[in-house]
Write a protein that holds these residues in place. Structure first.
Motif, mmCIF file in Angstrom:
data_model
loop_
_atom_site.group_PDB
_atom_site.id
_atom_site.type_symbol
_atom_site.label_atom_id
_atom_site.label_comp_id
_atom_site.label_asym_id
_atom_site.label_seq_id
_atom_site.Cartn_x
_atom_site.Cartn_y
_atom_site.Cartn_z
ATOM 1 N N VAL A 1 -47.861 42.279 21.251
ATOM 2 C CA VAL A 1 -46.738 42.221 21.870
ATOM 3 C C VAL A 1 -45.738 40.989 21.368
ATOM 4 O O VAL A 1 -44.780 41.403 20.799
ATOM 5 N N GLN A 2 -46.563 40.428 20.476
ATOM 6 C CA GLN A 2 -45.738 39.320 20.208
ATOM 7 C C GLN A 2 -45.691 40.333 18.894
ATOM 8 O O GLN A 2 -44.561 39.780 17.766
ATOM 9 N N ALA A 3 -46.055 41.173 17.726
ATOM 10 C CA ALA A 3 -46.080 41.315 17.040
ATOM 11 C C ALA A 3 -44.369 42.384 17.412
ATOM 12 O O ALA A 3 -43.680 42.922 15.431
ATOM 13 N N ILE A 4 -44.719 42.936 18.056
ATOM 14 C CA ILE A 4 -42.829 43.354 18.078
ATOM 15 C C ILE A 4 -42.003 42.545 19.002
ATOM 16 O O ILE A 4 -41.168 43.164 18.427
ATOM 17 N N LEU A 5 -42.048 41.588 18.715
ATOM 18 C CA LEU A 5 -41.233 40.421 19.794
ATOM 19 C C LEU A 5 -40.701 39.804 18.091
ATOM 20 O O LEU A 5 -39.616 40.066 17.725
ATOM 21 N N ASP A 6 -41.693 40.064 17.052
ATOM 22 C CA ASP A 6 -41.612 39.683 16.082
ATOM 23 C C ASP A 6 -40.518 40.568 15.128
ATOM 24 O O ASP A 6 -40.181 40.432 13.899
ATOM 25 N N SER A 7 -40.863 42.490 15.185
ATOM 26 C CA SER A 7 -40.253 42.838 14.503
ATOM 27 C C SER A 7 -38.936 42.752 15.072
ATOM 28 O O SER A 7 -37.634 43.127 13.987
ATOM 29 N N ILE A 8 -38.352 43.014 16.553
ATOM 30 C CA ILE A 8 -37.017 42.554 17.138
ATOM 31 C C ILE A 8 -36.143 41.737 16.787
ATOM 32 O O ILE A 8 -35.006 41.745 16.073
ATOM 33 N N ALA A 9 -37.042 40.129 16.233
ATOM 34 C CA ALA A 9 -36.250 38.790 16.080
ATOM 35 C C ALA A 9 -36.161 39.311 14.439
ATOM 36 O O ALA A 9 -34.692 38.694 14.280
#
Length: 76
Positions: free
Chosen positions: A22-30
């Motif tokens: 989840v964190q990796a996905i959020l980081d990619s969005i950011a």
């Protein structure tokens, strides 16, 4: 657009690894630096909160205090 994804392999991971996904996905969005559009209602609410803070900054509580309070409520 992806309409279906088999999440089975991800859901079988331990919780810590799922959180990492989840964190990796959020980081990619950011990293895309795309700002989501805000509704007029949300803009008005943010303006109201900023005005309230500026009118009485002493009434504000630090995030750590708010977080601790919420976690304490959750435990009881």
């Amino acid at each position: 657009m992806i309409t279906t994804i088999d999440l089975t392999p991800i859901l079988e991971l331990p919780v810590a690894q799922r959180i990492g996904v989840v964190q990796a996905i959020l980081d990619s969005i950011a990293a895309d630096s795309v700002e989501p559009e805000m509704s007029e209602e949300l803009k008005s609410e943010l303006d109201r909160r900023i005005a309230a803070y500026r009118a009485n900054p002493a009434a504000a509580r630090p995030w750590e205090q708010v977080k601790a309070s919420l976690l304490a409520r959750r435990r009881s």
